[in-house]
Every structure is written in C-alpha cells, then in structure tokens.
Design a protein around this motif. Sequence first.
Motif, PDB file in Angstrom:
ATOM      1  N   ASP A  45       0.905  -1.139   0.000  1.00  0.00           N
ATOM      2  CA  ASP A  45       0.000   0.000   0.000  1.00  0.00           C
ATOM      3  C   ASP A  45       0.954   1.201   0.000  1.00  0.00           C
ATOM      4  OD1 ASP A  45      -1.405   2.214   0.879  1.00  0.00           O
ATOM      5  OD2 ASP A  45      -2.695   1.063   2.209  1.00  0.00           O
ATOM      6  N   HIS A  59       0.610   1.999  -5.585  1.00  0.00           N
ATOM      7  CA  HIS A  59       0.520   0.719  -4.889  1.00  0.00           C
ATOM      8  C   HIS A  59       0.999  -0.444  -5.769  1.00  0.00           C
ATOM      9  CE1 HIS A  59      -2.040   3.263  -2.488  1.00  0.00           C
ATOM     10  NE2 HIS A  59      -2.835   3.439  -3.527  1.00  0.00           N
ATOM     11  N   ALA A  60       1.158  -1.607  -5.155  1.00  0.00           N
ATOM     12  CA  ALA A  60       1.494  -2.802  -5.935  1.00  0.00           C
ATOM     13  C   ALA A  60       0.776  -4.022  -5.385  1.00  0.00           C
ATOM     14  CB  ALA A  60       3.003  -3.037  -5.920  1.00  0.00           C
ATOM     15  N   ASP A  75     -16.258   5.770  -1.046  1.00  0.00           N
ATOM     16  CA  ASP A  75     -16.498   5.418   0.350  1.00  0.00           C
ATOM     17  C   ASP A  75     -15.150   5.390   1.060  1.00  0.00           C
ATOM     18  OD1 ASP A  75     -15.568   2.480   0.562  1.00  0.00           O
ATOM     19  OD2 ASP A  75     -16.936   2.450  -1.143  1.00  0.00           O
ATOM     20  N   VAL A  76     -15.229   5.495   2.367  1.00  0.00           N
ATOM     21  CA  VAL A  76     -14.055   5.714   3.197  1.00  0.00           C
ATOM     22  C   VAL A  76     -13.024   4.572   3.063  1.00  0.00           C
ATOM     23  CG1 VAL A  76     -14.585   4.679   5.449  1.00  0.00           C
ATOM     24  CG2 VAL A  76     -13.787   7.045   5.336  1.00  0.00           C
ATOM     25  N   PHE A  77     -13.470   3.396   2.658  1.00  0.00           N
ATOM     26  CA  PHE A  77     -12.575   2.243   2.569  1.00  0.00           C
ATOM     27  C   PHE A  77     -11.730   2.233   1.295  1.00  0.00           C
ATOM     28  CE2 PHE A  77     -16.382   1.165   4.921  1.00  0.00           C
ATOM     29  CZ  PHE A  77     -15.799   1.056   6.165  1.00  0.00           C
ATOM     30  N   ARG A  87     -10.784   5.171  -0.152  1.00  0.00           N
ATOM     31  CA  ARG A  87     -10.265   6.532  -0.338  1.00  0.00           C
ATOM     32  C   ARG A  87      -8.802   6.591  -0.751  1.00  0.00           C
ATOM     33  NH1 ARG A  87      -9.886   5.341   4.985  1.00  0.00           N
ATOM     34  NH2 ARG A  87      -8.108   6.175   6.161  1.00  0.00           N
ATOM     35  N   LYS A  88      -8.025   5.590  -0.332  1.00  0.00           N
ATOM     36  CA  LYS A  88      -6.596   5.619  -0.649  1.00  0.00           C
ATOM     37  C   LYS A  88      -6.253   4.912  -1.948  1.00  0.00           C
ATOM     38  CE  LYS A  88      -4.950   5.702   4.114  1.00  0.00           C
ATOM     39  NZ  LYS A  88      -4.280   4.875   5.147  1.00  0.00           N
ATOM     40  N   TYR A  89      -7.226   4.266  -2.579  1.00  0.00           N
ATOM     41  CA  TYR A  89      -6.916   3.392  -3.714  1.00  0.00           C
ATOM     42  C   TYR A  89      -7.639   3.757  -5.008  1.00  0.00           C
ATOM     43  CZ  TYR A  89      -5.670   0.941   0.550  1.00  0.00           C
ATOM     44  OH  TYR A  89      -5.163   0.636   1.801  1.00  0.00           O
ATOM     45  N   VAL A 133      -2.140   1.090  -9.414  1.00  0.00           N
ATOM     46  CA  VAL A 133      -1.561  -0.098  -8.786  1.00  0.00           C
ATOM     47  C   VAL A 133      -0.857  -0.966  -9.836  1.00  0.00           C
ATOM     48  CG1 VAL A 133      -3.837  -1.237  -8.845  1.00  0.00           C
ATOM     49  CG2 VAL A 133      -2.072  -2.148  -7.352  1.00  0.00           C
ATOM     50  N   GLN A 182     -19.873   7.501   7.410  1.00  0.00           N
ATOM     51  CA  GLN A 182     -19.012   6.335   7.208  1.00  0.00           C
ATOM     52  C   GLN A 182     -17.771   6.503   8.043  1.00  0.00           C
ATOM     53  OE1 GLN A 182     -17.929   6.350   3.015  1.00  0.00           O
ATOM     54  NE2 GLN A 182     -19.648   5.010   2.609  1.00  0.00           N
ATOM     55  N   GLU A 221      -9.613  12.065   7.873  1.00  0.00           N
ATOM     56  CA  GLU A 221     -10.054  11.507   6.583  1.00  0.00           C
ATOM     57  C   GLU A 221     -10.704  10.137   6.691  1.00  0.00           C
ATOM     58  OE1 GLU A 221      -6.933  10.579   3.804  1.00  0.00           O
ATOM     59  OE2 GLU A 221      -6.265   8.977   5.131  1.00  0.00           O
ATOM     60  N   VAL A 227     -16.312  10.187   7.340  1.00  0.00           N
ATOM     61  CA  VAL A 227     -16.918  10.997   6.279  1.00  0.00           C
ATOM     62  C   VAL A 227     -18.418  11.133   6.524  1.00  0.00           C
ATOM     63  CG1 VAL A 227     -17.456  11.090   3.808  1.00  0.00           C
ATOM     64  CG2 VAL A 227     -15.185  10.349   4.550  1.00  0.00           C
ATOM     65  N   VAL A 230      -2.935  -6.701   0.696  1.00  0.00           N
ATOM     66  CA  VAL A 230      -2.574  -5.606   1.588  1.00  0.00           C
ATOM     67  C   VAL A 230      -3.670  -4.524   1.654  1.00  0.00           C
ATOM     68  CG1 VAL A 230      -1.301  -3.951   0.172  1.00  0.00           C
ATOM     69  CG2 VAL A 230      -0.298  -4.788   2.303  1.00  0.00           C
ATOM     70  N   PHE A 231      -4.498  -4.435   0.630  1.00  0.00           N
ATOM     71  CA  PHE A 231      -5.520  -3.389   0.570  1.00  0.00           C
ATOM     72  C   PHE A 231      -6.764  -3.718   1.389  1.00  0.00           C
ATOM     73  CE2 PHE A 231      -3.099  -3.522  -3.353  1.00  0.00           C
ATOM     74  CZ  PHE A 231      -2.415  -2.334  -3.184  1.00  0.00           C
ATOM     75  N   ARG A 285      -6.476  -5.610   4.215  1.00  0.00           N
ATOM     76  CA  ARG A 285      -6.013  -6.129   5.506  1.00  0.00           C
ATOM     77  C   ARG A 285      -6.776  -5.579   6.701  1.00  0.00           C
ATOM     78  NH1 ARG A 285      -2.860  -1.878   4.216  1.00  0.00           N
ATOM     79  NH2 ARG A 285      -2.051  -0.546   5.870  1.00  0.00           N
ATOM     80  N   TYR A 300     -10.000  -4.657   6.682  1.00  0.00           N
ATOM     81  CA  TYR A 300     -11.457  -4.765   6.539  1.00  0.00           C
ATOM     82  C   TYR A 300     -11.977  -6.192   6.426  1.00  0.00           C
ATOM     83  CZ  TYR A 300     -10.053  -0.060   5.235  1.00  0.00           C
ATOM     84  OH  TYR A 300      -9.462   1.177   5.224  1.00  0.00           O
TER      85      TYR A 300
END
Lengths: 245, 245
Positions: free
Chosen positions: A10, A56-57, A121-123, A125-127, A238, B8, B85, B88, B122-123, B125, B127
């Motif tokens: 990540d 990411h990878a 959605d908040v889950f 947000r980083k991807y 990614v 959320q 962050e 939300v 890893v994304f 992990r 949840y």
Amino acid sequence: MNYKMILQYDGSRYSGWQVQGNTEQTIQGKLQSVLEKMTGEEIEIHGSGRTDAGVHAMGQVANFKLQSAYEPEEIKRYCNQYLPEDIVVLEVSEVPLRFHSRLNAVKKTYCYRIFLGEKPDVFRRKYVTPVAENLNINKMKAAAEVLLGTHDFTSFCGNRHFKKSAVRTIYEIRIEEKKDELDISFTGNGFLQNMVRILTGTLLEVGTGKREVREMKEILEGRNRSLAGPMAAAKGLVLINVEYE
Amino acid sequence: MNYKMILQYDGSRYSGWQVQGNTEQTIQGKLQSVLEKMTGEEIEIHGSGRTDAGVHAMGQVANFKLQSAYEPEEIKRYCNQYLPEDIVVLEVSEVPLRFHSRLNAVKKTYCYRIFLGEKPDVFRRKYVTPVAENLNINKMKAAAEVLLGTHDFTSFCGNRHFKKSAVRTIYEIRIEEKKDELDISFTGNGFLQNMVRILTGTLLEVGTGKREVREMKEILEGRNRSLAGPMAAAKGLVLINVEYE
C-alpha cells in the motif's frame, strides 16, 4: 545466491519504490533494511520498476543477491514479521544468478482505478481517484485504441531529461466499468516514468470532452510532453503484475 | 433544531463509537468536537448504536440537537473539512425534534467479511478477517437458519451484566461466497453488545467442523454466553445501514 521476491504494498505512506538520499520511507529502503538485519550482509534489492510516491502494488517483483544461502520460506517469514503491515512478501524463490527483475521483465500490467463520483467510500479513499464529471467511455475506448502497439511515448514521459529510447509497446488497454468504478488496465512491455498516469490523465480529458479522440495521434507523433494531458493522481494506480519469459 | 446525519468510518484507529473517559479517539468524540467548534454549543451526538473498537461503518446514523439553525449542507461541508479523513459525513438533514437515531431505528444490517485464506491482500487487511481453514458453507447456512426469528440472544451477548431484555429479531442472515471472500450479512431489529461478532464466531465454528449445526438450538436455549463460540475479530465487521419507519 539470487532470490526473486513477489510483493504487495500500500504505497500511501511511502515516497515510492526507490531509496532517495537519507529517507527511509521507501519500499526498497524498508526491504533492504529488513534483509540486512536478517543476513548481516549489505543488500541491494532491484525492483522490476520504480513505482512513484503513493502508487501501490499487488505483484511487484524484485531480486537480490546473498553470499550465504537461506531457505526462501525463511526469508519470506522473516520479512513478513519485521516489515511494516503495509508491505507484504507473497513469495520468495531461488533463481539463476543471471535473473534480473527489471532487465528480464517482458510484460507489466498496471491498473488505474477511477471512482465515478465526488467522493469514494471511506474504505477505498486511498486506492481510487474520484472523477465527478460524466465520462464518455466509448470515446475513451476509441482513444485507447490509438495508443496500442509500438510507439515513441515521449509525450507521455514525466522525465523531460530522459535520454534513452522512449519506444515502448502497449499490448492491451482494458477499460471496465463496474458499478461506481472505472478500471483502466494497461499491459505493455514497459512503461516510462509517470507514463501510466499521464496516459490516464489524457484519456480522462477525452472522457470529459476536453479533448477529441483524433488528438491522440497528434499527441503521440508530436513527441512533446506538453501536448499530453495532466498526470492523474498517484493513489489510483496499482502495479498488478510483472511477467517473465 | 434536530439533525440527522449519515456517516461512514474506517474504525481501525478508533476505540469505537462511544466517548469513554478522556480519550478523544472515538467517533462520537471526533464528531462532537468538530460540531462544537462549528457552533460554539455543547453537543451530544446520539448514534444508532455503539460500534466496538475497530468496527467500521458504511452507513451509521446519528442525531444531535442545536440551539441555532444551520443549513444541513453547511454542517456536512464543515464536518468533512475538519474531520479526519477516516470519518466521512454522507448526508445531513433536519428532522422532527422527536427523532432519535437509536430509539427510532427499526432495522439494522451488519456485514462480516471473511477472507478465505491465510492472508488477505494488503488493501483489504484492515477490513476482512482471514480464515485459513476450509469452511463448509452449507452447514453454516443451516446453522444461520436456526438463528432467524425472535429469540433471547443472551448466549450471544458480550455484556455479562446486561440487565435489559436480550430478545431480538433477526430477519435475515445472508451468506455470500465471492472469489476469495465470504460475506455474512445480518439484518435484524437490533443487536446486543458484540452479538454480530459472537454469532459470526459461532457460525465459523460450524463451518470448520468444530461444532454441529444442531448445537445452535441448544446454545440459544441455554441463555449462557459460555455456550456460544468466540467473538470474531472487530476489523471484519461493518455496519451497513440503519433503517427508520
């Protein structure tokens, strides 16, 4: 001994793959310091490519050499114990001494994930990168067609001082619409610095109507970075996998 | 004025919904302090339920009262600007004074996400909860059947000093297999403390063969926490939504 490693990360917290100066916040740096702690040897780990800060990878490939022999499973276990939780080693194997993760790579796939709306959605947000405007997917697909095959991709290279050949081959660009997400997968024999993000930024301009499909050919042929669109944000990108012969 | 809020959160960093003592690391605490900063009023925000430490929400509902009137859109904008962050606000609306997010809730849905394997990518992990053993999904479905309807769920309540009625109604338990994930969704008129996690832990024991389907009835009828299985890890659980009349 030469070892090949498949890993996930990540990239959110990192300044990219490559060690830069003193900063420890790189994937390469984290891996090297754990491997050095394990073996007592000085390690240089070679990635198949340098992912940008925030990228990411799912299946990055790297290799490194050791003086003394270790069981691949032992290396994997040790790394996963001492690496931060956002870097995971999936697989370690012993490979011939001549194997080099970057030089021997024949195919790479990256995926750029776009959230169709203002805020994911908040889950996620980083991807994913949110795009609030409506996208004309058919036009994006037509523009992607133009990019397929072997071209000089200078217009899509983020490094303006790049002196080597910018010729690369893109085998496939798959644009898939899923519920509230648009995933663009790029498969090619290699990608220049920032190339996937600039390709995505340009395809998005076609999607939103800022640019016409026919401009793609002119951009390619112009061999000038200023002709292409902006670089899409790092977090949507990614590295999916790297293939070898 | 009474306001209803849909929100959320990624619960990973928080000690749950409810303010406890001095700790600021609660969802309720974060919301209250942002709303107090905005309005200068002392705020008490009521959640539809208290999610445990580490539990997430896709659609938690809360309400709070203000002396002075604000535009719902203004509240939403302000909160999203100043909240961390991982929280939300999706929606704010003005509601009748008598509306209470917990007392008026008639239906809630939670989803428990199990990663089928040793280690999730890893994304995911934070949840999903990994389960490496093979699961007999049909047996889990049969065990879930037994739980449907109105029962005294004392055996599935994490609070051993709970004095009120433990009678709840479960309308539906949906078990869905997706590629490498098993999602168990629970819909009911309300859930006791830790109940969804204990139900999941018990269903997993049926899935792995540690327990027989027929035991479910005995567990329910025994009204004793020690009869049921362990509590599944918090990170796999997400509050999907809360419904009102």
